[in-house]
Motif scaffolding. Structure first.
Motif, PDB file in Angstrom:
ATOM      1  N   GLU A  47       0.848  -1.211   0.000  1.00 14.08           N
ATOM      2  CA  GLU A  47       0.000   0.000   0.000  1.00 14.08           C
ATOM      3  C   GLU A  47       0.875   1.249   0.000  1.00 14.08           C
ATOM      4  O   GLU A  47       1.763   1.382   0.838  1.00 14.08           O
ATOM      5  N   PRO A  48       0.593   2.223  -0.887  1.00  9.80           N
ATOM      6  CA  PRO A  48       1.335   3.486  -0.815  1.00  9.80           C
ATOM      7  C   PRO A  48       0.881   4.297   0.403  1.00  9.80           C
ATOM      8  O   PRO A  48      -0.267   4.140   0.848  1.00  9.80           O
ATOM      9  N   SER A  50       1.590  12.881   2.520  1.00  7.23           N
ATOM     10  CA  SER A  50       2.753  13.242   1.706  1.00  7.23           C
ATOM     11  C   SER A  50       4.006  13.262   2.561  1.00  7.23           C
ATOM     12  O   SER A  50       4.944  14.003   2.292  1.00  7.23           O
ATOM     13  N   ASP A  51       3.989  12.455   3.629  1.00  8.98           N
ATOM     14  CA  ASP A  51       5.153  12.374   4.515  1.00  8.98           C
ATOM     15  C   ASP A  51       6.350  11.813   3.753  1.00  8.98           C
ATOM     16  O   ASP A  51       6.296  10.708   3.202  1.00  8.98           O
ATOM     17  N   ALA A  52       7.419  12.596   3.717  1.00  9.87           N
ATOM     18  CA  ALA A  52       8.590  12.233   2.905  1.00  9.87           C
ATOM     19  C   ALA A  52       9.204  10.905   3.349  1.00  9.87           C
ATOM     20  O   ALA A  52       9.557  10.069   2.522  1.00  9.87           O
ATOM     21  N   LYS A  53       9.304  10.735   4.681  1.00  4.98           N
ATOM     22  CA  LYS A  53       9.912   9.500   5.202  1.00  4.98           C
ATOM     23  C   LYS A  53       9.094   8.270   4.810  1.00  4.98           C
ATOM     24  O   LYS A  53       9.639   7.231   4.424  1.00  4.98           O
ATOM     25  N   LEU A  85       8.892   3.628  -1.377  1.00  2.00           N
ATOM     26  CA  LEU A  85       9.609   3.472  -2.655  1.00  2.00           C
ATOM     27  C   LEU A  85      10.785   2.516  -2.526  1.00  2.00           C
ATOM     28  O   LEU A  85      11.064   1.727  -3.426  1.00  2.00           O
ATOM     29  N   ASN A  86      11.456   2.612  -1.365  1.00  2.00           N
ATOM     30  CA  ASN A  86      12.593   1.715  -1.128  1.00  2.00           C
ATOM     31  C   ASN A  86      12.138   0.250  -1.137  1.00  2.00           C
ATOM     32  O   ASN A  86      12.744  -0.593  -1.809  1.00  2.00           O
ATOM     33  N   THR A  87      11.067  -0.031  -0.409  1.00  2.00           N
ATOM     34  CA  THR A  87      10.551  -1.406  -0.342  1.00  2.00           C
ATOM     35  C   THR A  87      10.106  -1.862  -1.730  1.00  2.00           C
ATOM     36  O   THR A  87      10.425  -2.982  -2.163  1.00  2.00           O
ATOM     37  N   MET A  88       9.374  -0.992  -2.429  1.00  2.00           N
ATOM     38  CA  MET A  88       8.898  -1.333  -3.767  1.00  2.00           C
ATOM     39  C   MET A  88      10.080  -1.633  -4.700  1.00  2.00           C
ATOM     40  O   MET A  88      10.075  -2.636  -5.427  1.00  2.00           O
ATOM     41  N   ILE A 139      10.887  -5.121  -6.672  1.00  2.00           N
ATOM     42  CA  ILE A 139      11.029  -5.150  -8.129  1.00  2.00           C
ATOM     43  C   ILE A 139      12.392  -5.730  -8.529  1.00  2.00           C
ATOM     44  O   ILE A 139      12.488  -6.565  -9.421  1.00  2.00           O
ATOM     45  N   GLN A 140      13.412  -5.301  -7.801  1.00  2.00           N
ATOM     46  CA  GLN A 140      14.752  -5.792  -8.130  1.00  2.00           C
ATOM     47  C   GLN A 140      14.860  -7.302  -7.930  1.00  2.00           C
ATOM     48  O   GLN A 140      15.435  -8.016  -8.756  1.00  2.00           O
ATOM     49  N   ILE A 141      14.289  -7.774  -6.833  1.00  2.00           N
ATOM     50  CA  ILE A 141      14.342  -9.226  -6.562  1.00  2.00           C
ATOM     51  C   ILE A 141      13.566  -9.980  -7.647  1.00  2.00           C
ATOM     52  O   ILE A 141      14.036 -11.002  -8.164  1.00  2.00           O
ATOM     53  N   LYS A 142      12.403  -9.440  -8.029  1.00  3.31           N
ATOM     54  CA  LYS A 142      11.598 -10.094  -9.080  1.00  3.31           C
ATOM     55  C   LYS A 142      12.410 -10.178 -10.383  1.00  3.31           C
ATOM     56  O   LYS A 142      12.459 -11.226 -11.029  1.00  3.31           O
TER      57      LYS A 142
END
Lengths: 155, 119
Positions: free
Chosen positions: A50-51, A55-58, A64-67, A71-74
């Protein structure tokens, strides 16, 4: 030649291998299965993530880091699955096996294409289809050795 | 490739073995069927390639190129220009050989199979 039989029995000779699949264990479709399962698992995780609401930057950075990691692992696992499949297809399977499995080339072609599709898309059906196609490879592989080996999955 | 026959050990072969000029090995696996069945024993001449070079069609005992503790019995199906040998089982559907692991250096060949002990 009874003496020879006794010699064979009393003084066992050293062994020479007239095959080497057993002791080498070089080829095993298990690696492709683990990779394909990781692709399916990452596809599920990407779709479920879930996004953040505000609009909390952290929170966005973490999202985005987790996503990006999923994606990289996939991407990596789909590529590894393809490599493992190609090694089985081109190194392990021999022309004689085609007689036993006339659809062998189709199955591998489809499996390799699914690896690519799973990289390009976030597609649950195709990820599941990849696991199912790897299962077909698994069955063909063990059939060439006259063995039935259960297809275990982590999920 | 014509599959040459393998003679049953003659008295001469047995004498050579008793005097240390032949090594005895027991075959496991089915990649050399029908010539060699699992459990068959063969005599090997370790000095076969001191004076002559390996020939296509020879049955040899070789070390596995990546597993030094594994010895293979296979047939030489081709010899490359650099002298390396391609090994293949007579029963290719049940054999892992040069089709998978590539050419084998002649130093890895431990000798030529000269005869099979009576079954």
């Amino acid at each position: 030649m009874n003496t020879i039989a006794k010699i064979k029995e009393w003084f066992p000779a050293e062994e020479v291998e007239a095959h080497c699949d057993g002791p080498c264990g070089v080829y095993d479709p298990a690696a492709a299965r683990i990779n394909a399962e990781a692709v399916l698992s990452m596809t599920k995780k990407i779709l479920a993530l879930e996004p953040p609401a505000g609009s909390d930057a952290k929170a966005w950075a973490a999202y985005l880091n987790t996503m990006a990691r999923y994606i990289q692992i996939k991407e990596d696992q789909a590529h590894k699955a393809k490599t493992e499949l190609l090694v089985l297809w081109t190194d392990y399977f021999k022309p004689q096996h085609l007689e036993q499995h006339p659809d062998l080339h189709d199955v591998f072609w489809k499996a390799a294409k699914l690896c690519s599709a799973c990289k390009v898309e976030v597609n649950l059906e195709k990820a599941q289809e990849l696991v199912d196609t790897v299962k077909k490879v698994h069955s063909m592989f063990w059939a060439t050795k006259g063995r039935e080996v259960t297809f275990y999955t982590a999920g | 490739m014509a599959f040459s026959k393998l003679k049953e050990s003659s008295w001469r072969e047995l004498l050579l073995w008793l005097s240390g000029f032949r090594k005895r090995f027991r075959v496991i696996g089915t990649s050399m069927v029908p010539l060699l069945r699992p459990g068959d024993e063969v005599l090997v001449n370790p000095r076969a390639y001191r004076q002559t070079v390996p020939q296509v069609g020879d049955i040899v005992v070789s070390r596995h190129p990546y597993r030094v503790d594994v010895r293979l019995v296979k047939r030489i199906c081709n010899i490359l220009e650099d002298g390396r040998c391609l090994l293949e089982g007579d029963n290719p559907s049940d054999s892992t050989d040069s089709r998978s692991f590539g050419a084998v250096a002649p130093q890895r060949i431990l000798g030529r199979v000269t005869s099979r002990l009576p079954r």
